[in-house]
Design an enzyme around this catalytic site. Structure first.
Site, PDB file in Angstrom:
ATOM      1  CG  ASP A  54      -2.007  -1.089   1.201  1.00 16.10           C
ATOM      2  OD1 ASP A  54      -2.364  -1.713   0.243  1.00 16.10           O
ATOM      3  OD2 ASP A  54      -2.321  -1.482   2.176  1.00 16.10           O
TER       4      ASP A  54
HETATM    5  N1  URA Z   1      -1.594  -6.084   3.785  1.00 16.49           N
HETATM    6  C1  URA Z   1      -1.947  -4.895   3.832  1.00 16.49           C
HETATM    7  O1  URA Z   1      -2.922  -4.344   4.393  1.00 16.49           O
HETATM    8  N2  URA Z   1      -0.971  -3.822   3.099  1.00 16.49           N
HETATM    9  C2  URA Z   1      -0.004  -3.849   2.696  1.00 16.49           C
HETATM   10  O2  URA Z   1       0.772  -3.026   2.009  1.00 16.49           O
HETATM   11  C3  URA Z   1       0.465  -5.267   2.652  1.00 16.49           C
HETATM   12  C4  URA Z   1      -0.201  -6.359   3.049  1.00 16.49           C
END
Ligand code: URA
Length: 237
Positions: free
Chosen positions: A104
């Site tokens: 993310d």
């Molecule tokens: N899970 C999440 O919620 N975000 C990420 O960036 C990776 C795994």
């Protein structure tokens, strides 16, 4: 292969641009300056190309690791923040390196990038169960019930089968080390929310037995050696 073609393949611009840079004396092969763009060069892995004073090992397929900082999107068409391409040197952007899975925008840590489509496919395949380990900072103190629930599996809205952590380890009251073998959308954040907590920060610290190197600062990348790549298929240590 003709030198100008080899440089083009490695991401240094159009064939014409590569011809020009060679003729301008900006290129050296294995330490020796070369100004003939048409010279025939055997493209061997690791052959040392030097462009504008910078070393570039020849790589038929490029595989690198990036320590992703927060504030970058893992997308070729970023919407709200710069894309991770902004962190890469131009040859990697020209070669269209893609991330293996995504982190993310606000997540940090170990990200692999490559132009090897078969490798992306294999590493992303659910059947291969590649292990990803995250360090999660939780807003609320973690308790045994939450940790047990993450181990047992929590049902997320998009699928009836529970999302289960392969390993859960509380490093302290607010820090969790969580190992997953899936990569569902926002999976870690949603798992934390499902047990009544909240992920305030998320860092990927390992893929298989390949750890984020302590000496790789955020925003920096490094070539992945064949031996490093082997590690991703192993269990997180
Ligand atoms: N899970 C999440 O919620 N975000 C990420 O960036 C990776 C795994």
């Amino acid at each position: 292969m003709r030198l100008e073609r080899l440089l083009q393949q490695q991401g240094f611009g159009t064939r014409k641009a590569c011809r020009k840079l060679i003729r301008q004396g900006r290129f050296a092969l294995a330490g020796a300056p070369l100004t003939d763009p048409f010279v025939d060069v055997a493209a061997e892995e690791g052959l040392l190309l030097r462009v504008d004073g910078e070393d570039w090992p020849y790589a038929g397929k490029a595989v690198i690791m990036l320590n992703k900082p927060a504030g970058y999107e893992c997308s070729k068409n970023p919407r709200h923040h710069p894309g991770i391409d902004a962190l890469l040197p131009p040859p990697f952007v020209a070669r269209a390196l893609q991330s293996v899975g995504r982190l993310d925008e606000d997540s940090t840590g170990l990200l692999l990038l490559t132009d090897d489509g078969a490798l992306i496919h294999a590493l992303s395949s659910p059947g291969r169960k590649v292990e990803k380990r995250y360090r999660v900072t939780a807003r609320h103190p973690l308790d045994t019930a939450q940790i047990e629930a993450l181990r047992a599996g929590v049902v997320l809205r998009d699928a009836p089968q529970p999302a289960r952590a392969l390993a859960v380890e509380a490093a302290d009251a607010h820090t969790l080390l969580l190992t997953l073998t899936e990569g569902r959308y926002h999976q870690v954040k949603r798992m934390l929310a499902a047990v009544g907590n909240r992920a305030e920060a998320l860092q990927r610290v390992a893929i298989g037995a390949l750890r984020l190197p302590a000496d790789l600062p955020e925003g920096q990348w490094r070539w992945l050696a064949a031996a490093d790549l082997e590690l991703v298929w192993r269990k997180t240590a």
